[in-house]
Design an enzyme around this catalytic site. Structure first.
Site, mmCIF file in Angstrom:
data_model
loop_
_atom_site.group_PDB
_atom_site.id
_atom_site.type_symbol
_atom_site.label_atom_id
_atom_site.label_comp_id
_atom_site.label_asym_id
_atom_site.label_seq_id
_atom_site.Cartn_x
_atom_site.Cartn_y
_atom_site.Cartn_z
ATOM 1 N N ASP A 78 0.791 -1.232 0.000
ATOM 2 C CA ASP A 78 0.000 0.000 0.000
ATOM 3 C C ASP A 78 0.823 1.283 0.000
ATOM 4 O O ASP A 78 1.967 1.322 0.431
ATOM 5 C CB ASP A 78 -0.957 0.012 1.199
ATOM 6 C CG ASP A 78 -0.237 -0.137 2.538
ATOM 7 O OD1 ASP A 78 0.686 -0.971 2.636
ATOM 8 O OD2 ASP A 78 -0.584 0.595 3.482
ATOM 9 N N GLU A 135 -0.711 -1.897 5.100
ATOM 10 C CA GLU A 135 0.192 -1.840 6.264
ATOM 11 C C GLU A 135 -0.020 -0.550 7.038
ATOM 12 O O GLU A 135 0.085 -0.529 8.261
ATOM 13 C CB GLU A 135 1.656 -1.962 5.801
ATOM 14 C CG GLU A 135 2.638 -2.203 6.944
ATOM 15 C CD GLU A 135 2.901 -0.992 7.805
ATOM 16 O OE1 GLU A 135 2.961 -1.142 9.046
ATOM 17 O OE2 GLU A 135 3.030 0.116 7.278
ATOM 18 N N ARG A 175 17.570 -6.618 15.688
ATOM 19 C CA ARG A 175 17.869 -7.080 17.038
ATOM 20 C C ARG A 175 16.754 -8.019 17.504
ATOM 21 O O ARG A 175 15.621 -7.920 17.047
ATOM 22 C CB ARG A 175 17.995 -5.899 17.998
ATOM 23 C CG ARG A 175 16.711 -5.094 18.137
ATOM 24 C CD ARG A 175 16.866 -4.003 19.181
ATOM 25 N NE ARG A 175 17.316 -4.568 20.421
ATOM 26 C CZ ARG A 175 18.310 -4.056 21.166
ATOM 27 N NH1 ARG A 175 18.912 -2.955 20.808
ATOM 28 N NH2 ARG A 175 18.653 -4.637 22.284
ATOM 29 N N HIS A 360 7.554 8.747 4.593
ATOM 30 C CA HIS A 360 6.382 9.591 4.873
ATOM 31 C C HIS A 360 6.649 11.063 4.572
ATOM 32 O O HIS A 360 5.819 11.912 4.904
ATOM 33 C CB HIS A 360 5.866 9.419 6.318
ATOM 34 C CG HIS A 360 5.290 8.061 6.583
ATOM 35 N ND1 HIS A 360 4.306 7.809 7.520
ATOM 36 C CD2 HIS A 360 5.543 6.856 6.018
ATOM 37 C CE1 HIS A 360 4.003 6.526 7.533
ATOM 38 N NE2 HIS A 360 4.757 5.920 6.617
#
Ligand SMILES: [Zn+2]
Ligand SMILES: [Zn+2]
Length: 389
Positions: A78, A135, A175, A360
């Site tokens: 998306d 998502e 991690r 973004h």
């Protein structure tokens, strides 16, 4: 850098796929053209293709040899509601929608990995290529799990990857344990008594509630959390009042809470409710709290994180794999898949230097130079995890 040769040969195609998807962005649960594009490509590589999971999701199945072992590799489809300002030739052709998180690159890399693995067929077992919708905000990963992703496609482990422009190209970071934050939202509505602003004694001023609440809610992190625990309370919207001389009846606050574990999450919610009720009582008004848990924390499993590190190391070398990065309070709906299956989510370095626009941002564009690195990671991971054919 040790790129997988079949992947390196696919760079022109991966770029073309990425640019096509970038130019035609589709947002949450509307990824019909993107899903069809992915399904067509997977079929052309000879994969079995399943569509319709979580509406626009696609799963490609590649079986080789006689092995029973299975893994899943996941990408997202998306785009975002952002007006693109990148100025690139393949920029969005749809006003107000943009691939500003690089899911176009994630999709192209996973397609590249599927093509490369299908070409060589040199592993024994099954790889599921999972292309999930929505998502951003809408939890397409959760819907896929609820609609039976892991029952229809039983797999030992599931792996995810996100490009990370803050880290240099040619690196990985990963991690074990919590890696991305849980994402909650809240809305507080304080209802007092509207009045003439020159006669405040005749009303109950919800502005006063706001002034105290914004400060007091910050004491949750500062005074209630263990000093070594992590949490964020951000008030991001204040709505109230229409003119100069009226004390409004109602004011609305909205914001987000981030955390890495559910004990902290529970504490923040409970303290928020107590503080809001206390301030409302103090000023003789009512206040309600709507608190909604959107995405859980993204928690990497120990064994799968070791596998991810091994694959990343084989591609970029140990010196370029950060195995102790600071976790990020951004959130990721791959978390829902990791709640259901052991797995690991990695950051793929994609920075072009200190001025690289982050995800973004309207100037962002996925770094094409990361395509062969990410796709090589997928192919290497699959071949390390499944025996040779
Ligand atoms: Zn995003
Ligand atoms: Zn993203």
């Amino acid at each position: 850098m040790k790129l997988v040769p079949e992947v390196a040969a696919l760079v022109p195609e991966m770029k073309a796929w990425r640019h096509h998807i970038h130019a035609h962005p589709e947002t949450a649960f509307e990824e019909t053209a993107t899903g069809a594009f992915v399904a067509d490509k997977l079929r052309s590589f000879g994969l079995e293709v399943h569509t319709g999971l979580a509406r626009t999701g696609v799963v490609g199945v590649l079986r080789c040899g006689s092995g029973n072992d299975t893994i899943g590799l996941r990408a997202d489809l998306d785009a975002l509601h952002i007006h693109e300002k990148s100025g690139v030739t393949h920029a969005s052709t749809i006003a107000g929608k943009m691939h500003a998180c690089g899911h176009d690159g994630h999709t192209a890399m996973l397609l590249g990995a599927a093509a490369a693995l299908a070409r060589r067929k040199d592993f024994s077992g099954t790889v599921y290529f999972i292309f999930q919708p929505a998502e951003e905000n809408e939890g397409g990963g959760r819907v896929m799990v609820e609609e039976g992703l892991f029952e229809k496609f039983p797999m030992r482990a599931v792996y995810g990857m996100h490009n990370w422009p803050l880290n240099p190209l040619g690196t990985f970071a990963v991690r074990p344990g919590p890696f991305m934050g849980a994402f909650d939202i809240f809305e507080i509505v304080a209802t007092g008594k509207g009045a003439h602003a020159a006669m405040p004694n005749t009303g109950k001023d919800p502005m006063l509630f706001v002034a105290h609440a914004i400060s007091a809610l910050q004491t949750i992190v500062a005074r209630n959390l263990h000093p070594l625990a992590a949490g964020v309370v951000s008030i991001t919207q204040v709505h109230g009042g229409d003119t100069w001389n009226v004390i409004p009846q109602e004011v609305v606050l909205r914001g987000t809470v981030r955390s890495f574990d559910s004990v902290v999450q529970d504490l923040i919610e409970q303290r928020m409710r107590t503080i809001v009720a206390g301030i409302a009582a103090m000023f003789e008004m009512t206040a309600t709290v709507r608190y909604e848990r959107r995405y859980p924390a993204t928690v990497n499993a120990a064994a799968e994180t070791k596998h991810a590190i091994a694959a990343a190391t084989a591609v970029v070398g140990a010196a370029n794999v950060d195995t102790d990065p600071t976790p990020n309070m951004g959130s990721e709906d791959f978390a829902f898949m990791l709640q259901a299956k052991p797995g690991c989510y990695v950051w793929l370095g994609a920075g072009r230097g200190p001025d690289t626009p982050n995800v973004h941002n309207p100037h962002y564009d996925f770094n094409d130079d990361a395509l062969p690195i990410g796709a090589s990671y997928w192919v290497t991971l699959a071949k390390q995890q499944l025996p040779p054919n």
